[in-house]
Design a protein around this motif. Structure first.
Motif, PDB file in Angstrom:
ATOM      1  N   SER A 221     -31.021 -25.675  -3.075  1.00  0.00           N
ATOM      2  CA  SER A 221     -30.216 -25.347  -1.903  1.00  0.00           C
ATOM      3  C   SER A 221     -28.735 -25.533  -2.208  1.00  0.00           C
ATOM      4  O   SER A 221     -28.328 -26.409  -2.954  1.00  0.00           O
ATOM      5  CB  SER A 221     -30.621 -26.239  -0.722  1.00  0.00           C
ATOM      6  N   LYS A 222     -27.905 -24.677  -1.594  1.00  0.00           N
ATOM      7  CA  LYS A 222     -26.463 -24.749  -1.770  1.00  0.00           C
ATOM      8  C   LYS A 222     -25.797 -25.657  -0.735  1.00  0.00           C
ATOM      9  O   LYS A 222     -24.581 -25.776  -0.703  1.00  0.00           O
ATOM     10  CB  LYS A 222     -25.864 -23.340  -1.693  1.00  0.00           C
ATOM     11  N   ILE A 223     -26.591 -26.301   0.105  1.00  0.00           N
ATOM     12  CA  ILE A 223     -26.053 -27.175   1.135  1.00  0.00           C
ATOM     13  C   ILE A 223     -25.545 -28.460   0.493  1.00  0.00           C
ATOM     14  O   ILE A 223     -26.179 -29.033  -0.388  1.00  0.00           O
ATOM     15  CB  ILE A 223     -27.132 -27.517   2.182  1.00  0.00           C
ATOM     16  N   SER A 224     -24.390 -28.918   0.927  1.00  0.00           N
ATOM     17  CA  SER A 224     -23.821 -30.154   0.409  1.00  0.00           C
ATOM     18  C   SER A 224     -24.755 -31.326   0.694  1.00  0.00           C
ATOM     19  O   SER A 224     -25.374 -31.414   1.763  1.00  0.00           O
ATOM     20  CB  SER A 224     -22.451 -30.413   1.052  1.00  0.00           C
ATOM     21  N   THR A 225     -24.869 -32.234  -0.272  1.00  0.00           N
ATOM     22  CA  THR A 225     -25.740 -33.400  -0.084  1.00  0.00           C
ATOM     23  C   THR A 225     -25.218 -34.322   1.009  1.00  0.00           C
ATOM     24  O   THR A 225     -25.958 -35.142   1.554  1.00  0.00           O
ATOM     25  CB  THR A 225     -25.854 -34.185  -1.398  1.00  0.00           C
ATOM     26  N   ASN A 226     -23.931 -34.212   1.364  1.00  0.00           N
ATOM     27  CA  ASN A 226     -23.337 -35.049   2.414  1.00  0.00           C
ATOM     28  C   ASN A 226     -23.473 -34.433   3.803  1.00  0.00           C
ATOM     29  O   ASN A 226     -23.094 -35.055   4.786  1.00  0.00           O
ATOM     30  CB  ASN A 226     -21.852 -35.293   2.122  1.00  0.00           C
ATOM     31  N   TYR A 227     -23.998 -33.204   3.873  1.00  0.00           N
ATOM     32  CA  TYR A 227     -24.095 -32.510   5.159  1.00  0.00           C
ATOM     33  C   TYR A 227     -25.348 -32.969   5.902  1.00  0.00           C
ATOM     34  O   TYR A 227     -26.460 -32.978   5.352  1.00  0.00           O
ATOM     35  CB  TYR A 227     -24.130 -31.002   4.947  1.00  0.00           C
ATOM     36  N   THR A 228     -25.177 -33.376   7.140  1.00  0.00           N
ATOM     37  CA  THR A 228     -26.291 -33.814   7.982  1.00  0.00           C
ATOM     38  C   THR A 228     -26.680 -32.694   8.938  1.00  0.00           C
ATOM     39  O   THR A 228     -25.888 -32.277   9.778  1.00  0.00           O
ATOM     40  CB  THR A 228     -25.902 -35.068   8.790  1.00  0.00           C
ATOM     41  N   ARG A 229     -27.886 -32.214   8.811  1.00  0.00           N
ATOM     42  CA  ARG A 229     -28.370 -31.126   9.672  1.00  0.00           C
ATOM     43  C   ARG A 229     -28.932 -31.701  10.976  1.00  0.00           C
ATOM     44  O   ARG A 229     -29.685 -32.679  10.951  1.00  0.00           O
ATOM     45  CB  ARG A 229     -29.429 -30.303   8.934  1.00  0.00           C
ATOM     46  N   PRO A 230     -28.579 -31.097  12.111  1.00  0.00           N
ATOM     47  CA  PRO A 230     -28.994 -31.660  13.409  1.00  0.00           C
ATOM     48  C   PRO A 230     -30.404 -31.249  13.819  1.00  0.00           C
ATOM     49  O   PRO A 230     -30.667 -30.976  14.991  1.00  0.00           O
ATOM     50  CB  PRO A 230     -27.947 -31.085  14.373  1.00  0.00           C
ATOM     51  N   PHE A 231     -31.319 -31.200  12.877  1.00  0.00           N
ATOM     52  CA  PHE A 231     -32.704 -30.827  13.162  1.00  0.00           C
ATOM     53  C   PHE A 231     -33.655 -31.710  12.372  1.00  0.00           C
ATOM     54  O   PHE A 231     -33.345 -32.173  11.278  1.00  0.00           O
ATOM     55  CB  PHE A 231     -32.973 -29.356  12.795  1.00  0.00           C
ATOM     56  N   LYS A 232     -34.825 -31.921  12.944  1.00  0.00           N
ATOM     57  CA  LYS A 232     -35.926 -32.585  12.263  1.00  0.00           C
ATOM     58  C   LYS A 232     -37.218 -31.890  12.696  1.00  0.00           C
ATOM     59  O   LYS A 232     -37.347 -31.441  13.843  1.00  0.00           O
ATOM     60  CB  LYS A 232     -36.004 -34.070  12.633  1.00  0.00           C
ATOM     61  N   ILE A 233     -38.193 -31.806  11.768  1.00  0.00           N
ATOM     62  CA  ILE A 233     -39.506 -31.247  12.100  1.00  0.00           C
ATOM     63  C   ILE A 233     -40.536 -32.366  12.002  1.00  0.00           C
ATOM     64  O   ILE A 233     -40.682 -32.996  10.951  1.00  0.00           O
ATOM     65  CB  ILE A 233     -39.885 -30.091  11.155  1.00  0.00           C
ATOM     66  N   LEU A 234     -41.214 -32.634  13.120  1.00  0.00           N
ATOM     67  CA  LEU A 234     -42.284 -33.631  13.165  1.00  0.00           C
ATOM     68  C   LEU A 234     -43.630 -32.929  13.161  1.00  0.00           C
ATOM     69  O   LEU A 234     -43.837 -31.943  13.883  1.00  0.00           O
ATOM     70  CB  LEU A 234     -42.174 -34.504  14.414  1.00  0.00           C
ATOM     71  N   SER A 235     -44.542 -33.432  12.350  1.00  0.00           N
ATOM     72  CA  SER A 235     -45.879 -32.856  12.253  1.00  0.00           C
ATOM     73  C   SER A 235     -46.916 -33.851  12.757  1.00  0.00           C
ATOM     74  O   SER A 235     -47.006 -34.986  12.252  1.00  0.00           O
ATOM     75  CB  SER A 235     -46.178 -32.480  10.794  1.00  0.00           C
ATOM     76  N   PHE A 236     -47.701 -33.437  13.763  1.00  0.00           N
ATOM     77  CA  PHE A 236     -48.802 -34.236  14.290  1.00  0.00           C
ATOM     78  C   PHE A 236     -50.117 -33.531  13.960  1.00  0.00           C
ATOM     79  O   PHE A 236     -50.174 -32.293  13.934  1.00  0.00           O
ATOM     80  CB  PHE A 236     -48.694 -34.387  15.812  1.00  0.00           C
ATOM     81  N   PRO A 237     -51.200 -34.267  13.720  1.00  0.00           N
ATOM     82  CA  PRO A 237     -52.507 -33.606  13.558  1.00  0.00           C
ATOM     83  C   PRO A 237     -52.872 -32.873  14.849  1.00  0.00           C
ATOM     84  O   PRO A 237     -52.765 -33.447  15.930  1.00  0.00           O
ATOM     85  CB  PRO A 237     -53.466 -34.765  13.280  1.00  0.00           C
ATOM     86  N   TRP A 238     -53.276 -31.631  14.721  1.00  0.00           N
ATOM     87  CA  TRP A 238     -53.638 -30.855  15.915  1.00  0.00           C
ATOM     88  C   TRP A 238     -54.765 -31.536  16.686  1.00  0.00           C
ATOM     89  O   TRP A 238     -54.805 -31.492  17.925  1.00  0.00           O
ATOM     90  CB  TRP A 238     -54.032 -29.439  15.512  1.00  0.00           C
ATOM     91  N   SER A 239     -55.651 -32.222  15.960  1.00  0.00           N
ATOM     92  CA  SER A 239     -56.771 -32.894  16.617  1.00  0.00           C
ATOM     93  C   SER A 239     -56.310 -34.037  17.527  1.00  0.00           C
ATOM     94  O   SER A 239     -57.045 -34.465  18.429  1.00  0.00           O
ATOM     95  CB  SER A 239     -57.744 -33.440  15.568  1.00  0.00           C
ATOM     96  N   SER A 240     -55.092 -34.555  17.305  1.00  0.00           N
ATOM     97  CA  SER A 240     -54.604 -35.668  18.128  1.00  0.00           C
ATOM     98  C   SER A 240     -53.968 -35.196  19.430  1.00  0.00           C
ATOM     99  O   SER A 240     -53.756 -35.996  20.341  1.00  0.00           O
ATOM    100  CB  SER A 240     -53.580 -36.495  17.339  1.00  0.00           C
ATOM    101  N   ILE A 241     -53.649 -33.901  19.539  1.00  0.00           N
ATOM    102  CA  ILE A 241     -53.036 -33.355  20.752  1.00  0.00           C
ATOM    103  C   ILE A 241     -54.127 -33.145  21.791  1.00  0.00           C
ATOM    104  O   ILE A 241     -55.039 -32.329  21.612  1.00  0.00           O
ATOM    105  CB  ILE A 241     -52.289 -32.045  20.465  1.00  0.00           C
ATOM    106  N   GLY A 242     -54.026 -33.870  22.877  1.00  0.00           N
ATOM    107  CA  GLY A 242     -55.055 -33.826  23.912  1.00  0.00           C
ATOM    108  C   GLY A 242     -55.963 -35.037  23.864  1.00  0.00           C
ATOM    109  O   GLY A 242     -56.610 -35.366  24.857  1.00  0.00           O
ATOM    110  N   SER A 243     -56.019 -35.707  22.706  1.00  0.00           N
ATOM    111  CA  SER A 243     -56.834 -36.906  22.606  1.00  0.00           C
ATOM    112  C   SER A 243     -55.939 -38.147  22.593  1.00  0.00           C
ATOM    113  O   SER A 243     -55.993 -38.976  23.501  1.00  0.00           O
ATOM    114  CB  SER A 243     -57.708 -36.864  21.349  1.00  0.00           C
TER     115      SER A 243
END
Length: 555
Positions: free
Chosen positions: A61-83
C-alpha cells in the motif's frame, strides 16, 4: 419475519461484518476506546470478534504508515448473531430475557463512533465493492431476516434508500446516481423513502484526510471549484457498502455532544477538561451505571460530571476550598450537575499527597479513578504545608470555621507517584485509573511513564497540543492487592530511570518558554503580549471604577 420462499444458504458458518466509522478527531483514541467499550459489554476482542484488514491495507500500500484511517472492520461468527448477540433496535427487554448482548447499544456508547454499518461488501474500487456485495451472502440473510427481530417488517415491505458518502470530496447528484445504479442488481422490492426508511444503505468512498478531516488531495480547487484532474484520477483508499444500524447515519446526532459543551456550563475554570475528552476518559476507565468514581483533583468537576452522566456515584476532592465552594450559589460544581438533572456529587477538601491521613487507606472503594492532575502549565499543583517551616502558626478558634490552610508547591513527579499509589490502595481489584500526563517531544513511553507494581498498563493515547507539547491519556488496571509494608518500594519504582524519567514531566511550563525563546521574533511577540495584558488589566480596573461610581450615585 423469516421468508419461507428463500433458502438460507449462509448456514451456520461464515462471518458477520460490521464497519465502524469514527469521527476524524482524537485519532489516537479510536482503538483504545473501542476495545474498552467492547470489553465493558462482555465482548473480548480477539475472542468473541476479530479485526479484519481494510482494503488497500497490505504491505504494498502507498498509504503512509503514520496515517490513521477512521475505519475498523469487526468480524463476528454468523452463528453468534441471534444467539449470543443481537443487532436490533427494538429495546432491551428481549436481550435481558435471553441474556444476549445488543451490539448496537454497546457500540453506541463510544464517543468517537460516527456510525456502524452492517458490511455487505468492500473493495479497493467501487466495482470491487459491487462484486463483493453480489457474491456475498448478506443480501440473502437480509431477505430471510432472522437477525432483524420479530417485529421487523417483511423484506418485500421494507422501505429503503441509498446514501452516498464521499469523504472530503463533493460529487454532483448525477455522479452520485451513477454510483447508486451500480448496486441496482440488488433490486430491493420495497418503496424508496428518503426520510426514516426501514433500511438506509450506505456507500462510502474513502480518501486520505488531513488532521481537520478535509481531503489531502481535494477534488476541487478552493476558489473556482474546478475539478483538479490529477487529484480526481487518484483511486480511493477503499469502498464500502452496507446497511446502517442504530439511530441512523450519524450516531453522534445533531447536538448530542454539544449540549455537554463547556460553553453551556455555568461554572468553569482555566483547566476544565473539555466534555468530549472527558466522555472518552470515562469509557477508558469503564465507568458505568452504579460505578463509584473518584477524581482526586476535581477542580470545577468537569470530569466528575461526565462520570455522573454515565450513571456513576461521583466523589471528588481538591485542596483548593475556593474552587470547591464556587463563585456563588448559582455558579459552583453542584449547579453544573443540576443543569443536567444530576444529583450533586460528594465533595471533600483534602490533599492527595496525604490521602492516608484523610481516609481509610486499606479499604478499596472505587471502581474507577478518572482525573486530570495539575501539571503546572495553566495551574500549578499545591499540597499542604508552608514554604518555610517558621511560617507555620497556630489557628485561632474564631478563625477555624472559615480558615483556608496554607499550601506549598507540589512537584509534578510527586503528583504522579502519589496518584498511582493512591489508586493502587483504593481501587477495587480490576478497577481502572485513567489520567492525563503532559509530555515534550523527548518523552519515551517505555521509560518515562510512571509505573506501579499493583497496576497494569492498559493503553496510552497521545494527543498533540503544540509543536513541542502533547499529552498522553493513560489507562491502568489494578491487578495486585496493595501491601502497606511495600509502600516505599512502590514509590521508589514509580520512575524507571529515577530522576531522569521524573524530570520529563516536571517544569513543563519552563521548558515551553525555553523552546519559545529559540523561535524568531520571540522578543517582539513577547512585548506585544505584555502590552495586551497591560491594556486588559487597565480596562478591567476602569470597568470596576465605573461600576463603583455608578453604585455610589444610585445610593
Amino acid at each position: 419475519m423469516d421468508n419461507p420462499r428463500i433458502k438460507d444458504t449462509s448456514a451456520a458458518g461464515g462471518e458477520y461484518l460490521l464497519l465502524i466509522e469514527f469521527v476524524h478527531r482524537h485519532l489516537g483514541f479510536h482503538d483504545a476506546e473501542l476495545e474498552s467499550v467492547l470489553e465493558m459489554s462482555g465482548i473480548k476482542l480477539g475472542v468473541d470478534c476479530q479485526l479484519r484488514p481494510l482494503p488497500n491495507n497490505g504491505t504494498d500500500s502507498k498509504i503512509s504508515t503514520n496515517y490513521t484511517r477512521p475505519f475498523k472492520i469487526l468480524s463476528f461468527p454468523w452463528s453468534s448473531i441471534g444467539s449470543k448477540f443481537s443487532i436490533t433496535s427494538e429495546g432491551d427487554n428481549e436481550e435481558k430475557e435471553t441474556k444476549r448482548i445488543n451490539l448496537v447499544s454497546s457500540l453506541a456508547r463510544c464517543t468517537l463512533i460516527r456510525s456502524v454499518i452492517e458490511l455487505w461488501g468492500s473493495g479497493v474500487t467501487i466495482d470491487d465493492c459491487v462484486k463483493a456485495t453480489q457474491v456475498g451472502n448478506s443480501h440473502t440473510r437480509h431477505q430471510i431476516g432472522r437477525h432483524l427481530g420479530e417485529t421487523s417488517p417483511k423484506y418485500q415491505d421494507r422501505t429503503w434508500k441509498i446514501t452516498i458518502h464521499t469523504l472530503g470530496s463533493t460529487y454532483t447528484r448525477e455522479e452520485q446516481n451513477t454510483m447508486r445504479s451500480k448496486f441496482s442488481a440488488l433490486a430491493f422490492p420495497g418503496s424508496v423513502q428518503m426520510k426514516d426508511p426501514d433500511d438506509e444503505y450506505l456507500f462510502i468512498r474513502e480518501v486520505e484526510l488531513d488532521d481537520k478531516g478535509g481531503a489531502i488531495y481535494p477534488r476541487h480547487s478552493g476558489e473556482n471549484r474546478e475539478i483538479i484532474p490529477e487529484n480526481d484520477a487518484r483511486p480511493p483508499l477503499g469502498c464500502y457498502f452496507g446497511r446502517v444500524l442504530g439511530v441512523g447515519r450519524n450516531w453522534r446526532g445533531s447536538g448530542r455532544l454539544e449540549k455537554y459543551s463547556l460553553k453551556k456550563r455555568s461554572y468553569l475554570g482555566p483547566t476544565s477538561m473539555d466534555s468530549e475528552l472527558s466522555l472518552i476518559m470515562t469509557n477508558l476507565a469503564q465507568v458505568k451505571k452504579g460505578s463509584f468514581a473518584f477524581d482526586p483533583f476535581v477542580g470545577t468537576g468537569s470530569i466528575l460530571l461526565t462520570a455522573a452522566l454515565r450513571g456513576a456515584y461521583a466523589f471528588g476532592t481538591d485542596i483548593d476550598l475556593r474552587v470547591l465552594r464556587g463563585r456563588s450559589q448559582t455558579e459552583n460544581i453542584a449547579s453544573n450537575f443540576s443543569q443536567y438533572g444530576l444529583p450533586p456529587p460528594e465533595l471533600v477538601r483534602s490533599d492527595n499527597a496525604i490521602y492516608h491521613r484523610h481516609f481509610r487507606q486499606h479499604l478499596p472503594l472505587f471502581d474507577a479513578i478518572v482525573t486530570d492532575p495539575p501539571y503546572g502549565i495553566r495551574a500549578g499543583a499545591r499540597k499542604s504545608g508552608a514554604r518555610k517551616e517558621k511560617e507555620v502558626r497556630p489557628i485561632l478558634d474564631e478563625h477555624r470555621h472559615d480558615h483556608i490552610a496554607q499550601t506549598k508547591p507540589y512537584v509534578v513527579s510527586d503528583v504522579m507517584s502519589d496518584l498511582l499509589n493512591v489508586a493502587a490502595m483504593t481501587l477495587k481489584m480490576g478497577g481502572r485509573l485513567c489520567y492525563v500526563i503532559p509530555s515534550m517531544l523527548d518523552f519515551n513511553e517505555e521509560e518515562d511513564l510512571p509505573r506501579h507494581d499493583c497496576l497494569k498498563l492498559v493503553s496510552v493515547c497521545y494527543q498533540p497540543l503544540q509543536t513541542e507539547l502533547g499529552r498522553r491519556t493513560v489507562t491502568m488496571e489494578k491487578v495486585k492487592e496493595y501491601e502497606e509494608e511495600k509502600r516505599q518500594e512502590y514509590v521508589k519504582n514509580t520512575w524507571v530511570n529515577g530522576p531522569q524519567s521524573a524530570d520529563k514531566v516536571a517544569n513543563i511550563r519552563e521548558k515551553l518558554i525555553e523552546a519559545a525563546k529559540k523561535k524568531p521574533d520571540y522578543e517582539e511577540k513577547a512585548a506585544i503580549r505584555k502590552q495586551k495584558r497591560k491594556a486588559t488589566k487597565l480596562a478591567k480596573q476602569k470597568a470596576k471604577r465605573e461600576a463603583r461610581e455608578a453604585n455610589t450615585e444610585q445610593s
